[in-house]
Design an enzyme around this catalytic site. Structure first.
Site, PDB file in Angstrom:
ATOM      1  N   TYR A  35       2.401 -10.875   2.244  1.00  0.00           N
ATOM      2  CA  TYR A  35       1.213 -10.010   2.160  1.00  0.00           C
ATOM      3  C   TYR A  35       0.067 -10.764   1.498  1.00  0.00           C
ATOM      4  CZ  TYR A  35       4.643  -6.320   3.163  1.00  0.00           C
ATOM      5  OH  TYR A  35       5.653  -5.560   3.719  1.00  0.00           O
ATOM      6  N   ARG A  62      -4.970  -3.467  13.372  1.00  0.00           N
ATOM      7  CA  ARG A  62      -4.931  -2.384  14.355  1.00  0.00           C
ATOM      8  C   ARG A  62      -5.461  -2.840  15.721  1.00  0.00           C
ATOM      9  NH1 ARG A  62      -6.916   2.015   9.910  1.00  0.00           N
ATOM     10  NH2 ARG A  62      -8.039   0.184   9.207  1.00  0.00           N
ATOM     11  N   GLY A  92       0.773   3.092   1.982  1.00  0.00           N
ATOM     12  CA  GLY A  92      -0.077   1.893   1.917  1.00  0.00           C
ATOM     13  C   GLY A  92      -1.510   2.206   1.529  1.00  0.00           C
ATOM     14  N   GLN A 102      -7.216   7.147  -2.180  1.00  0.00           N
ATOM     15  CA  GLN A 102      -6.220   7.394  -1.121  1.00  0.00           C
ATOM     16  C   GLN A 102      -4.878   7.848  -1.691  1.00  0.00           C
ATOM     17  OE1 GLN A 102      -6.135   3.966   1.542  1.00  0.00           O
ATOM     18  NE2 GLN A 102      -7.649   4.953   2.858  1.00  0.00           N
TER      19      GLN A 102
HETATM   20  P1  NAP Z   1       0.950   3.161   6.096  1.00  0.00           P
HETATM   21  O1  NAP Z   1       1.303   3.481   4.705  1.00  0.00           O
HETATM   22  O2  NAP Z   1       1.671   3.849   7.189  1.00  0.00           O
HETATM   23  O3  NAP Z   1      -0.623   3.370   6.324  1.00  0.00           O
HETATM   24  C1  NAP Z   1      -1.527   2.739   5.457  1.00  0.00           C
HETATM   25  C2  NAP Z   1      -2.943   2.991   5.896  1.00  0.00           C
HETATM   26  O4  NAP Z   1      -3.196   4.385   5.927  1.00  0.00           O
HETATM   27  C3  NAP Z   1      -3.944   2.429   4.906  1.00  0.00           C
HETATM   28  O5  NAP Z   1      -4.174   1.067   5.158  1.00  0.00           O
HETATM   29  C4  NAP Z   1      -5.154   3.308   5.125  1.00  0.00           C
HETATM   30  O6  NAP Z   1      -5.884   2.780   6.244  1.00  0.00           O
HETATM   31  C5  NAP Z   1      -4.530   4.644   5.529  1.00  0.00           C
HETATM   32  N1  NAP Z   1      -4.445   5.592   4.396  1.00  0.00           N
HETATM   33  C6  NAP Z   1      -3.804   5.426   3.212  1.00  0.00           C
HETATM   34  N2  NAP Z   1      -3.951   6.518   2.444  1.00  0.00           N
HETATM   35  C7  NAP Z   1      -4.686   7.398   3.148  1.00  0.00           C
HETATM   36  C8  NAP Z   1      -5.173   8.705   2.880  1.00  0.00           C
HETATM   37  N3  NAP Z   1      -4.948   9.321   1.712  1.00  0.00           N
HETATM   38  N4  NAP Z   1      -5.895   9.313   3.855  1.00  0.00           N
HETATM   39  C9  NAP Z   1      -6.160   8.698   5.033  1.00  0.00           C
HETATM   40  N5  NAP Z   1      -5.732   7.446   5.336  1.00  0.00           N
HETATM   41  C10 NAP Z   1      -4.999   6.814   4.396  1.00  0.00           C
HETATM   42  O7  NAP Z   1       0.989   1.612   6.397  1.00  0.00           O
HETATM   43  P2  NAP Z   1       1.853   0.350   6.140  1.00  0.00           P
HETATM   44  O8  NAP Z   1       1.032  -0.548   5.296  1.00  0.00           O
HETATM   45  O9  NAP Z   1       2.376  -0.113   7.450  1.00  0.00           O
HETATM   46  O10 NAP Z   1       3.142   0.794   5.344  1.00  0.00           O
HETATM   47  C11 NAP Z   1       3.172   0.968   3.940  1.00  0.00           C
HETATM   48  C12 NAP Z   1       3.920  -0.167   3.264  1.00  0.00           C
HETATM   49  O11 NAP Z   1       5.195  -0.382   3.868  1.00  0.00           O
HETATM   50  C13 NAP Z   1       3.260  -1.547   3.328  1.00  0.00           C
HETATM   51  O12 NAP Z   1       2.174  -1.674   2.459  1.00  0.00           O
HETATM   52  C14 NAP Z   1       4.434  -2.429   2.963  1.00  0.00           C
HETATM   53  O13 NAP Z   1       4.658  -2.382   1.569  1.00  0.00           O
HETATM   54  C15 NAP Z   1       5.564  -1.740   3.712  1.00  0.00           C
HETATM   55  N6  NAP Z   1       5.830  -2.353   5.037  1.00  0.00           N
HETATM   56  C16 NAP Z   1       6.980  -3.063   5.169  1.00  0.00           C
HETATM   57  C17 NAP Z   1       7.287  -3.672   6.361  1.00  0.00           C
HETATM   58  C18 NAP Z   1       8.584  -4.442   6.481  1.00  0.00           C
HETATM   59  O14 NAP Z   1       8.785  -5.174   7.454  1.00  0.00           O
HETATM   60  N7  NAP Z   1       9.471  -4.300   5.536  1.00  0.00           N
HETATM   61  C19 NAP Z   1       6.410  -3.568   7.463  1.00  0.00           C
HETATM   62  C20 NAP Z   1       5.240  -2.821   7.311  1.00  0.00           C
HETATM   63  C21 NAP Z   1       4.968  -2.213   6.084  1.00  0.00           C
HETATM   64  P3  NAP Z   1      -7.465   2.952   6.452  1.00  0.00           P
HETATM   65  O15 NAP Z   1      -8.035   3.513   5.211  1.00  0.00           O
HETATM   66  O16 NAP Z   1      -7.986   1.587   6.756  1.00  0.00           O
HETATM   67  O17 NAP Z   1      -7.594   3.820   7.646  1.00  0.00           O
END
Ligand code: NAP
Length: 350
Positions: A66, A248, A301, A307
């Site tokens: 990351y 995205r 995330g 957020q």
């Molecule tokens: P997620 O949590 O599904 O979505 C995050 C996105 O949602 C943010 O970047 C933000 O984007 C939006 N967001 C966050 N809070 C919000 C709110 N209150 N209201 C509206 N929009 C909001 O995404 P993710 O990063 O894929 O997953 C979370 C975590 O999982 C990662 O950070 C990582 O630690 C982990 N992960 C692990 C793997 C793995 O292979 N192990 C893969 C992916 C992720 P915008 O504000 O830009 O719209």
């Protein structure tokens, strides 16, 4: 069970992982690492981390990949600023190679560029990554050390043996995996104690329902769901005319004709969340993840402290059977061309 979660944040649900009390919402720090999600100012990233602790969120998920070390470094800085290591439950990962020596950190950079990422669980890589993670995180132990992705060129048993050595040396408290199949978890568990698996899981991505979730529940392996908001789709603030200059741009859910289908489902889910529960769609989406039997933790995330405010809106209520049926109907009717998160799979070493 210890008592490291702030008393004023008692509303946050907790669970036990490796004998430690952790919040059921974890802060995901992929985005604050900067690169694939666009640049985030350092002060904003640190404020987000400290806001998580204030909200009772002590589970902090990160990985060397990351921001190519940046996310771990920021966590190390937030930890120093906060001052109490024991208030943070640090879950990092190992085994993704971004084509540089793993200690060569990159400065925060932005843009959708996704360098050739390769799964690399060679013993030399694992040994080096652990030391660099400890340095960046400014700690002498990691609470949960997870294999980020399987590497088809390395026997899982060999990886488990190396991680067991880290645990015996006291550098790592608990062992986990991510993106593992049942067979891979079985093989790992034959060598070393396996506490958790971290797969993708959200309203739109439920592949683990078939085998992984039931197996983990039966075998007392905690499931840490990633992409609970489906990489922002379920956040509820996206519109059809938005253009993305981050990861995205290459996520197939954000391309026509699927993007419109997913947005239509989100609109209808938002109406349901508001009218039935007085909640936002983000709160409904994460509540759904946490209510699924076998799920221990949902990763969120967040990119800024605001957020995270919705995280407390997930607490203190549950979805009923009628709502669960309506949710499934909405998704089946709106999304005629579903697709999973397979585009995230790293390449295999040659
Ligand atoms: P997620 O949590 O599904 O979505 C995050 C996105 O949602 C943010 O970047 C933000 O984007 C939006 N967001 C966050 N809070 C919000 C709110 N209150 N209201 C509206 N929009 C909001 O995404 P993710 O990063 O894929 O997953 C979370 C975590 O999982 C990662 O950070 C990582 O630690 C982990 N992960 C692990 C793997 C793995 O292979 N192990 C893969 C992916 C992720 P915008 O504000 O830009 O719209």
């Amino acid at each position: 069970m210890n008592d490291t979660i702030k008393p004023h944040a008692a509303e946050m649900e907790t669970t036990t992982l490796g004998g430690h009390r952790v919040s059921r919402i974890g802060l995901g720090t992929w985005a604050i690492g900067g690169m694939e999600w666009g640049a985030i100012p350092e002060s904003q990233a640190i404020d987000t981390l400290l806001a998580a602790i204030d909200h009772g969120i002590n589970f902090i998920d990160t990985a060397p990949i990351y921001g190519h070390g940046r996310s771990e470094e920021l966590i190390g800085k937030a930890l120093r600023q906060h001052g109490r290591r024991e208030d943070f439950y640090l879950a990092t990962k190992a085994g993704l190679d971004w084509g540089q020596a793993c200690g060569e950190d990159s400065p925060a950079s932005s843009g959708p560029h996704r360098a050739a990422i390769v799964a690399n669980l060679s013993p030399a890589r694992l040994l080096a990554e652990l030391e660099h993670s400890l340095r960046r995180l400014h700690t002498d132990y990691i609470d949960l050390y997870q294999v980020h992705w399987p590497d088809p060129t390395v026997d899982v048993a060999e990886t488990a043996e190396i991680l067991l050595g880290f645990q015996r040396a006291g550098k790592v408290r608990t062992l986990g995996v991510s993106n593992f199949t049942v067979a891979q978890m079985e093989r790992f568990r034959a060598i070393a104690p396996l506490a958790s698996n971290q797969p993708p899981y959200n309203l739109f991505e439920r592949a683990i329902d078939a085998e992984i979730l039931p197996w983990c529940a039966q075998n007392h392996v905690a499931v840490i769901a990633y992409s609970s908001l489906c990489r922002s789709l379920l956040g509820g603030r996206l519109r059809a005319d938005m253009r993305f200059d981050d990861i995205r741009r290459v996520d197939p859910k954000f391309q026509p004709p699927r993007y419109a289908q997913y947005l239509s489902a989100v609109d209808r889910l938002a109406t349901l969340a508001r009218e039935r529960f007085g909640k936002s769609v983000a709160e409904l989406a994460v509540r759904w993840v946490l209510d699924r039997p076998g799920i221990s933790i949902a990763l969120w995330g967040a990119k800024n402290p605001a957020q995270l405010d919705a995280a407390l809106g997930v607490m203190g209520w549950h979805l009923d059977a009628e709502a669960l049926t309506t949710i499934d109907q909405i998704i089946a009717e709106s999304i005629t061309d579903p697709i999973g998160p397979e585009y995230l799979t790293p390449a295999t070493r040659s």
